[in-house]
Enzyme design. Structure first.
Site, PDB file in Angstrom:
ATOM      1  N   CYS A 112     -35.602 -28.123 -44.142  1.00 18.02           N
ATOM      2  CA  CYS A 112     -35.101 -27.983 -45.322  1.00 18.02           C
ATOM      3  C   CYS A 112     -33.736 -28.005 -45.797  1.00 18.02           C
ATOM      4  O   CYS A 112     -32.961 -27.044 -45.413  1.00 18.02           O
ATOM      5  CB  CYS A 112     -35.858 -26.721 -46.091  1.00 18.02           C
ATOM      6  N   LYS A 156     -40.474 -29.124 -37.222  1.00 21.76           N
ATOM      7  CA  LYS A 156     -40.244 -30.134 -38.235  1.00 21.76           C
ATOM      8  C   LYS A 156     -38.625 -30.223 -38.509  1.00 21.76           C
ATOM      9  O   LYS A 156     -38.302 -29.303 -39.068  1.00 21.76           O
ATOM     10  CB  LYS A 156     -40.911 -30.304 -39.280  1.00 21.76           C
ATOM     11  N   GLY A 175     -40.119 -40.393 -42.357  1.00 21.80           N
ATOM     12  CA  GLY A 175     -38.933 -41.121 -43.331  1.00 21.80           C
ATOM     13  C   GLY A 175     -39.068 -42.201 -43.605  1.00 21.80           C
ATOM     14  O   GLY A 175     -39.307 -43.087 -42.740  1.00 21.80           O
ATOM     15  N   ASP A 176     -39.306 -42.448 -44.968  1.00 23.08           N
ATOM     16  CA  ASP A 176     -39.614 -43.870 -45.383  1.00 23.08           C
ATOM     17  C   ASP A 176     -40.884 -44.609 -45.005  1.00 23.08           C
ATOM     18  O   ASP A 176     -40.851 -45.787 -44.745  1.00 23.08           O
ATOM     19  CB  ASP A 176     -38.536 -44.876 -45.314  1.00 23.08           C
ATOM     20  N   MET A 184     -45.690 -30.617 -48.058  1.00 20.80           N
ATOM     21  CA  MET A 184     -44.968 -31.159 -49.206  1.00 20.80           C
ATOM     22  C   MET A 184     -45.170 -30.114 -50.310  1.00 20.80           C
ATOM     23  O   MET A 184     -46.352 -29.900 -50.782  1.00 20.80           O
ATOM     24  CB  MET A 184     -45.300 -32.429 -49.779  1.00 20.80           C
TER      25      MET A 184
HETATM   26  C1  LIG Z   1     -41.749 -33.385 -52.873  1.00 15.95           C
HETATM   27  C2  LIG Z   1     -41.507 -33.147 -51.477  1.00 15.95           C
HETATM   28  C3  LIG Z   1     -41.830 -31.817 -51.141  1.00 15.95           C
HETATM   29  C4  LIG Z   1     -41.507 -31.709 -49.747  1.00 15.95           C
HETATM   30  N1  LIG Z   1     -41.726 -30.304 -49.144  1.00 15.95           N
HETATM   31  C5  LIG Z   1     -41.435 -30.350 -47.658  1.00 15.95           C
HETATM   32  C6  LIG Z   1     -42.017 -29.151 -47.247  1.00 15.95           C
HETATM   33  O1  LIG Z   1     -42.608 -28.032 -47.723  1.00 15.95           O
HETATM   34  N2  LIG Z   1     -41.882 -28.982 -45.760  1.00 15.95           N
HETATM   35  C7  LIG Z   1     -41.103 -29.954 -44.869  1.00 15.95           C
HETATM   36  O2  LIG Z   1     -40.956 -29.704 -43.747  1.00 15.95           O
HETATM   37  N3  LIG Z   1     -40.917 -31.096 -45.499  1.00 15.95           N
HETATM   38  C8  LIG Z   1     -41.015 -31.200 -46.769  1.00 15.95           C
HETATM   39  N4  LIG Z   1     -40.779 -32.433 -47.520  1.00 15.95           N
HETATM   40  C9  LIG Z   1     -40.114 -33.677 -46.784  1.00 15.95           C
HETATM   41  C10 LIG Z   1     -41.330 -34.490 -46.176  1.00 15.95           C
HETATM   42  O3  LIG Z   1     -42.286 -33.666 -45.486  1.00 15.95           O
HETATM   43  C11 LIG Z   1     -40.919 -35.892 -45.428  1.00 15.95           C
HETATM   44  O4  LIG Z   1     -40.128 -35.251 -44.041  1.00 15.95           O
HETATM   45  C12 LIG Z   1     -39.719 -36.575 -46.322  1.00 15.95           C
HETATM   46  O5  LIG Z   1     -40.288 -36.797 -47.551  1.00 15.95           O
HETATM   47  C13 LIG Z   1     -39.372 -37.916 -45.418  1.00 15.95           C
HETATM   48  O6  LIG Z   1     -40.404 -38.761 -45.750  1.00 15.95           O
HETATM   49  P1  LIG Z   1     -40.864 -39.790 -46.704  1.00 15.95           P
HETATM   50  O7  LIG Z   1     -39.324 -40.699 -46.767  1.00 15.95           O
HETATM   51  O8  LIG Z   1     -41.875 -40.733 -45.946  1.00 15.95           O
HETATM   52  O9  LIG Z   1     -41.134 -39.511 -47.903  1.00 15.95           O
HETATM   53  C14 LIG Z   1     -40.963 -32.742 -48.829  1.00 15.95           C
HETATM   54  C15 LIG Z   1     -40.820 -33.950 -49.346  1.00 15.95           C
HETATM   55  C16 LIG Z   1     -40.902 -34.049 -50.878  1.00 15.95           C
HETATM   56  C17 LIG Z   1     -40.572 -35.385 -51.310  1.00 15.95           C
END
Ligand SMILES: Cc1cc2nc3c(=O)[nH]c(=O)nc-3n(C[C@H](O)[C@H](O)[C@H](O)COP(=O)(O)O)c2cc1C
Length: 346
Positions: free
Chosen positions: A110, A149, A211-212, A27
């Site tokens: 991304c 990813k 995801g979620d 993240m």
């Molecule tokens: C603030 C933020 C930064 C993120 N940065 C990255 C990243 O650098 N690389 C990546 O593969 N995913 C990134 N993501 C996506 C997360 O790794 C994750 O796949 C996505 O938030 C879905 O999961 P969640 O719904 O549980 O949050 C980012 C998400 C957030 C919210």
């Protein structure tokens, strides 16, 4: 005398045996070295840097190399790279490993314009052959597991995650993480775990779901039913790092630990801020740490006044005062609630 069998790894990715199938998602702006240290301490099986631009890494750009800092003893920790040129990605992967990464992941999800406009992230994933060429070059270049990813596809009409995962498995990729949304969805709607399970059915390498990830009993069921081999926690841990311990403990024992009460949540945040200060120095730590303080005090009585103080936070004394005021005010009737986050780089 019977010799006890060594404990079975909870998840094996290539040559890596991980102690938990609960991993921490990369993240941007969040998963720096102190956050990763705390996440490992709370039981995460693997933690990751945020995505780092491969071109900047091979140019030895200082800020990017700083993101690839792997303090000794903090891990297992992998790096995540973004880019689309096989040679550059391979060279950058070597730098990650030299700096201490135990695995190298490629960001194929991304959605942001700055990245897809240059052919990286979700844009690269549209072209299965080009993506496989990038990953093949990286697998060739380093001895550690190389992972990827991805999202489900570019949009609802072009879901290609199962095909992409198979192509990556063929070139030696050790595991894939799948965020159950398309690029065009961004963060809208719900992640589609049935589509993630289709990827799992398509390959023999581990598939990690994203995801979620919020409801820990659902997380447990998905792993026990074999819909995925592991999960990554992302937004669910913001302001709520204890979620990592609850998730890893649940998977290891079947027991669901209580949520932290307000005082313990503040204490964990205080610890995180102390670690940020030790790592980045006070000024930078207070700047990057403001969001953690704001997230931890969500639902606090008199939150508006405290939030304003957090925005102006510029000294350790003030940090201490905010924590004391929050503790004194206590939680309001609605209790703590998650921060809303509807964008991100994956
Ligand atoms: C603030 C933020 C930064 C993120 N940065 C990255 C990243 O650098 N690389 C990546 O593969 N995913 C990134 N993501 C996506 C997360 O790794 C994750 O796949 C996505 O938030 C879905 O999961 P969640 O719904 O549980 O949050 C980012 C998400 C957030 C919210």
């Amino acid at each position: 005398m019977a010799v006890a069998a060594p404990p079975r790894p909870a998840l094996r990715i290539g040559s890596m045996d991980l102690t938990s199938p609960v991993l921490i998602a990369p993240m941007v702006g969040i998963t720096d070295a102190p956050c990763r240290e705390l996440a490992v301490e709370l039981g995460a099986g693997l933690v990751s840097t945020e995505m780092v631009a491969s071109e900047a890494v091979v140019r030895s750009q200082e800020a990017s190399l700083h993101l690839l800092d792997f303090p000794r003893g903090v891990g297992p920790a992998g790096a995540q790279l973004v880019g689309c040129d096989p040679k550059v990605m391979a060279a950058a992967a070597q730098v990650c490993v030299e700096r201490g990464a135990v695995s190298v992941d490629v960001n194929l999800g991304c959605p942001v314009k700055k990245v897809v406009g240059r052919g990286g992230g979700a844009a690269l994933a549209r072209d299965v052959h080009a993506t496989a060429a990038v990953l093949a070059a990286m697998v060739e270049a380093v001895d550690v597991p190389v992972t990827a990813k991805m999202r489900l596809g570019w949009d609802a009409r072009s879901i290609n995650a199962p095909e992409l995962a198979r192509a990556l498995e063929d070139v030696g990729v050790a595991a894939v993480t799948v965020h159950g949304r398309t690029r065009c969805q961004g963060y809208a709607g719900e992640a589609d775990w049935a589509e993630i399970a289709r990827v799992k059915a398509a390959v023999d390498i581990p598939v990690i779901g994203s995801g979620d990830v919020e409801d820990l009993r659902v997380l447990e069921r998905r792993i026990h039913e074999g819909a995925v081999d592991g999960v990554v926690i992302a937004r669910g841990m913001l302001g709520n790092l204890w979620m990592i311990r609850r998730a890893t403990h649940l998977l290891a024992t079947g027991e669901l630990l209580d949520e932290l009460d307000f005082a313990a949540r503040i204490e964990l945040c205080r610890r995180h801020l102390d670690m940020l200060v030790a790592y980045h120095g006070a000024q930078r730590a207070l700047r990057t740490g403001r969001k953690y303080v704001a997230w931890s005090i969500k639902g606090c009585n008199g939150a508006a006044r405290l939030r304003a103080m957090v925005q102006d936070l510029d000294s350790l004394d003030m940090l201490h005062t905010i924590f004391e005021l929050a503790l004194h005010a206590g939680l309001g009737p609605q209790g703590w609630f998650r921060p809303v986050f509807t964008s991100g780089e994956g």
